[in-house]
Design a protein around this motif. Structure first.
Motif, PDB file in Angstrom:
ATOM      1  N   THR A 422       0.913  -1.194  -0.038  1.00  9.57           N
ATOM      2  CA  THR A 422       0.161  -0.214  -0.078  1.00  9.57           C
ATOM      3  C   THR A 422       0.983   1.163   0.029  1.00  9.57           C
ATOM      4  O   THR A 422       1.766   1.423   1.042  1.00  9.57           O
ATOM      5  CB  THR A 422      -0.788   0.073   1.314  1.00  9.57           C
ATOM      6  N   ARG A 445      -1.754   2.579  -8.960  1.00  8.50           N
ATOM      7  CA  ARG A 445      -2.828   1.663  -9.062  1.00  8.50           C
ATOM      8  C   ARG A 445      -2.353   0.706 -10.207  1.00  8.50           C
ATOM      9  O   ARG A 445      -2.430  -0.506 -10.120  1.00  8.50           O
ATOM     10  CB  ARG A 445      -4.136   2.118  -9.400  1.00  8.50           C
ATOM     11  N   ARG A 450      -1.745  -0.997  -3.671  1.00  9.58           N
ATOM     12  CA  ARG A 450      -3.007  -0.274  -3.437  1.00  9.58           C
ATOM     13  C   ARG A 450      -2.618   1.182  -3.132  1.00  9.58           C
ATOM     14  O   ARG A 450      -1.449   1.712  -2.784  1.00  9.58           O
ATOM     15  CB  ARG A 450      -3.522  -0.691  -2.108  1.00  9.58           C
ATOM     16  N   GLU A 470      -9.799   6.346  -6.219  1.00  5.51           N
ATOM     17  CA  GLU A 470      -9.777   4.860  -6.108  1.00  5.51           C
ATOM     18  C   GLU A 470      -9.029   4.421  -4.947  1.00  5.51           C
ATOM     19  O   GLU A 470      -8.046   3.715  -4.821  1.00  5.51           O
ATOM     20  CB  GLU A 470      -9.534   4.099  -7.426  1.00  5.51           C
ATOM     21  N   ARG A 472      -7.905   2.916  -1.369  1.00  3.35           N
ATOM     22  CA  ARG A 472      -8.093   1.704  -0.857  1.00  3.35           C
ATOM     23  C   ARG A 472      -8.107   1.924   0.778  1.00  3.35           C
ATOM     24  O   ARG A 472      -9.060   1.280   1.516  1.00  3.35           O
ATOM     25  CB  ARG A 472      -7.442   0.352  -1.310  1.00  3.35           C
ATOM     26  N   GLN A 473      -7.189   2.448   1.176  1.00  2.08           N
ATOM     27  CA  GLN A 473      -7.081   2.527   2.604  1.00  2.08           C
ATOM     28  C   GLN A 473      -6.913   3.943   3.078  1.00  2.08           C
ATOM     29  O   GLN A 473      -6.233   4.995   2.301  1.00  2.08           O
ATOM     30  CB  GLN A 473      -5.882   1.537   3.001  1.00  2.08           C
ATOM     31  N   LEU A 506     -14.090   1.824   2.348  1.00  2.00           N
ATOM     32  CA  LEU A 506     -12.361   2.095   2.756  1.00  2.00           C
ATOM     33  C   LEU A 506     -12.190   1.047   3.894  1.00  2.00           C
ATOM     34  O   LEU A 506     -12.828   0.941   4.756  1.00  2.00           O
ATOM     35  CB  LEU A 506     -12.354   3.542   2.814  1.00  2.00           C
ATOM     36  N   ASP A 507     -10.725   0.562   3.632  1.00  2.00           N
ATOM     37  CA  ASP A 507      -9.980   0.060   4.896  1.00  2.00           C
ATOM     38  C   ASP A 507      -9.906   1.182   5.764  1.00  2.00           C
ATOM     39  O   ASP A 507      -8.903   2.052   5.501  1.00  2.00           O
ATOM     40  CB  ASP A 507      -8.931  -0.833   4.424  1.00  2.00           C
TER      41      ASP A 507
END
Length: 559
Positions: A422, A445, A450, A470, A472-473, A506-507
Motif C-alpha cells: 500500500t 494503481r 494499493r 480509487e 483503498r485505505q 474503505l479500509d
C-alpha cells in the motif's frame, strides 16, 4: 470555585464541598480537594474520565494517586507542593507542577499540569490543598524510546507535533539542540551506568529552567531538543546561556571522582511563516555541527544568511546517501483485524550514517527533504519503492504500507509482491495530484499496489474525492485518536469518519493507538488496522515471521 477560607478548627472536613461545574470536564480539567492530614482526595464530577482511570479508587487518596505519577523531585508530589511559600494566609500559597502520569498499567503516559493553592490551619501546619489538574500532552513511551533511542530523529510525537504546529501556524519560537560534550570519553572512563546518570542529570538540569509551555525531549544518547514558543530572535542567545548555566550546576558523583558535564548548543529562531519543522531541525543541527567543530562547549546560532548553505548541505547529504546506497527501511508493526495469514508493517525510511552500523546511528530523510529540490526527493521516493519491492519479494508472508514524501510513478508492472504493498500519500499530495487529473495515483494503481491516504482528517479531501482517486485505505491522523481519548467531541468526530469511510468501502486504519480501551472502541466503530503501542514498536530490522505474532501487546480476540 472554592471558598478559600480554611475551617477555623484547622481540621480538614470529612466531606469537602466542591463546585467543579460541567464546564471543567468539557475543558479536560478536573478539580480536587486534598486533605493533607488524612490523605483523602475528593474530586469534582468527571475526574475519572478526564484522568482516564478505571475506578474512583485509583485516585481516592494521595498515596493511590502518587503511584500513578512520576515526579523528578525528592519526596514526591506532597513535598513539591509544600515547597511553595507559606500558606497561612486566607489566600493560601500557590503551586504549579508538571509531571508524567500513567492512568493504568496498559495505558500511555501523559503530562499532567497540577496547579492550585495549599492552606494552613491555626497552628501554621498545612491542612488542605485545592486545585485543578489537566492533561496537557502525552509522554514518549519508555519502551518505544528504548527501541529507537539511538536513531537521530524526533520520536517524541508530542514534541514533533508541537514543533510542526508552531511552524505551520506561523508563530515564532526558538529551537535548540544540545549535546553532552565528550560523552564517549565519560562512557569509556566511568562506564555505561555513570554515563546514563550524566544524561539523566543534564536533562533534569535543562528541565529545571523551562517555563510552562516549553518542550524538551531526548533524541539520542546525550542529545536533547528544546523548543521555546514565543522566543524572539534577540532572546535566543540569552536562552541558550540560561541552559548552559543550569548545566554548570550539575555534578555527578562517581567512584573515580565528580563529573561536571558541559554541553554544546546549536539554536535557530523560527520566524513566522518562514520555516517548516524539517528545515528548522536541519538548521539547528547545522548550528550544532558548527559549534562542535569550532567552539565545543559553546553556543552557535543559525543565521538567516545560512539558509541557502543549509539547503545545499541537505541536498548534498541526501544525494550522497542515495549514491552510496545508505537508504534503508525500518518497520512499524500493524495490527490487522483480517490479516489473512500475513503480518503487516508500516515502513519508515532511514539514512545510515557513513561507516556506522544501521542500529547505532541513522538519520531520518524527513529532516532533509524540506530543504531539497523536488527532483532529488523523487529519487528518494523511487528508491523507497524499490526497497519495499525487494522486501516483499524476499518475504511473501508480509504486507507493507509505504508512506512517500512525493507522488511518483512506481515504474513497476503488476505482480504478486506489489499486490501486498500500500503506497500511502499525504492528503495534500493526493489533492494536488487529483487537481492534475490524478496521473500519479493512476500509475500507483497500475503498478499493482494499493493507494492509501495517510494523516487523514485535515480537510484536504472528502470521501467523494477519495472514491475518485480509487483509494483503498485511509489512515486517520493520530491527533484525532488522541482527541477521542480525551473529549467527547473528539470521539464523535472520529466515529463519524470511521463509519462513513467503512460505508464507502474503505479500509480504515488509525495511528498513535496506545491504549487498549480506545483500540477496542476503534475496532467496534469499524477500524480494520491499528498502529501504535498496541501493535508494537518500530524496529530497524524486519522481525522473523514466526515471531511476528508475538510483537503485538494486544490481541484482537474478543473484540
Amino acid at each position: 470555585m472554592y471558598d478559600s477560607a480554611v475551617p477555623v478548627s484547622g481540621i480538614c472536613v470529612d466531606q469537602p464541598t466542591l463546585h467543579p461545574g460541567a464546564l471543567l470536564g468539557a475543558l479536560g480539567q478536573a478539580s480536587y480537594e486534598w486533605c493533607l492530614e488524612t490523605d483523602r482526595l475528593a474530586w469534582g464530577a468527571g475526574a475519572s474520565a478526564v484522568l482516564g482511570v478505571r475506578t474512583a479508587a485509583d485516585i481516592a487518596d494521595g498515596k493511590a494517586f502518587a503511584r500513578l505519577i512520576d515526579l523528578d523531585r525528592p519526596g514526591g508530589r506532597h513535598e513539591a507542593i509544600l515547597q511553595s511559600a507559606h500558606g497561612g494566609t486566607t489566600e493560601g500559597a500557590p503551586y504549579c507542577l508538571r509531571y508524567s502520569y500513567r492512568p493504568h498499567a496498559v495505558g500511555r503516559k501523559r503530562w499532567i499540569e497540577d496547579r492550585g493553592r495549599w492552606f494552613a490551619g491555626p497552628d501554621g501546619r498545612p491542612v488542605v490543598a485545592r486545585g485543578l489538574v489537566r492533561v496537557v500532552a502525552e509522554c514518549p513511551e519508555d519502551e518505544a524510546a528504548g527501541s529507537t533511542h539511538t536513531v537521530i530523529g524526533i520520536h517524541d510525537r508530542v514534541f514533533a507535533a508541537a514543533l510542526a504546529e508552531a511552524c505551520a501556524a506561523g508563530r515564532q519560537a526558538g529551537l535548540f539542540l544540545a549535546t553532552i560534550d565528550r560523552l564517549g570519553a565519560i562512557h569509556g572512563a566511568f562506564g555505561a551506568v555513570v554515563a546514563d546518570r550524566v544524561c539523566a542529570q543534564v536533562m533534569r538540569g535543562l528541565r529545571s529552567v523551562l517555563r510552562i509551555g516549553d518542550s524538551l525531549t531526548s533524541i539520542a544518547d546525550g542529545k536533547f531538543a528544546v523548543m521555546l514558543p514565543g522566543c524572539q530572535a534577540g532572546d535566543i542567545r540569552a536562552a541558550a546561556e540560561r541552559f548552559q548555566l543550569a548545566i554548570e550546576r550539575v555534578t555527578v558523583e562517581a567512584e573515580a571522582g565528580a563529573i561536571q558535564p558541559t554541553v554544546s548548543i546549536g539554536a535557530v529562531h523560527i520566524a513566522p511563516s518562514a520555516e517548516t519543522a524539517g528545515t528548522a531541525l536541519h538548521a539547528a543541527q547545522q548550528a550544532l555541527d558548527r559549534c562542535e567543530r569550532e567552539t565545543p562547549g559553546g553556543i552557535a546560532i543559525f543565521a538567516e544568511g545560512d539558509h541557502q548553505a543549509a539547503s545545499a548541505n541537505a541536498a548534498q547529504r541526501l544525494a550522497l546517501a542515495l549514491n552510496e546506497d545508505r537508504i534503508f527501511l525500518g518497520f512499524e508493526p500493524v495490527l490487522a483485524v483480517q490479516a489473512g495469514g500475513r503480518q503487516a508493517f508500516r515502513a519508515r525510511a532511514f539514512i545510515r550514517m557513513p561507516g556506522i552500523a544501521p542500529a547505532s546511528a541513522s538519520l531520518q530523510p524527513a529532516w532533509l527533504t524540506p530543504a531539497c529540490d523536488r527532483a532529488l526527493v523523487r529519487r528518494l521516493a523511487l528508491r523507497l519503492v524499490d526497497l519495499a519491492g525487494m522486501v516483499l519479494d524476499r518475504h511473501p508472508g508480509i504486507e507493507l504500507i509505504l508512506p512517500l514524501p512525493v507522488v511518483v510513478d512506481p515504474r513497476r508492472g503488476p505482480g504478486d509482491s506489489f499486490e501486498r504493498l500500500t503506497i500511502e500519500l499525504d492528503e495534500a499530495l493526493a489533492k494536488a495530484d487529483l487537481d492534475n487529473n490524478g496521473r500519479y495515483c493512476r500509475a500507483i494503481r497500475a503498478s499493482g499496489a494499493r493507494l492509501g491516504i495517510g494523516g487523514f482528517g485535515g480537510g484536504h479531501l472528502d470521501f467523494a474525492e477519495l472514491q475518485a482517486l480509487e483509494v483503498r485505505q485511509v489512515t486517520l491522523n493520530g491527533v484525532l485518536v488522541e482527541m477521542a481519548d480525551q473529549v467527547a467531541q473528539g470521539r464523535f468526530t472520529l466515529r463519524c469518519l470511521i463509519e462513513t469511510g467503512a460505508r464507502h468501502g474503505l479500509d480504515m486504519a488509525a495511528e498513535w493507538v496506545d491504549d487498549e480501551v480506545i483500540a477496542r472502541q476503534l475496532l467496534t466503530w469499524g477500524c480494520s488496522r491499528l498502529m501504535g503501542t498496541v501493535a508494537g514498536t518500530l524496529r530497524l530490522e524486519l522481525p522473523r515471521l514466526r515471531d511476528a505474532g508475538r510483537q503485538a501487546p494486544m490481541a484482537l480476540t474478543g473484540t
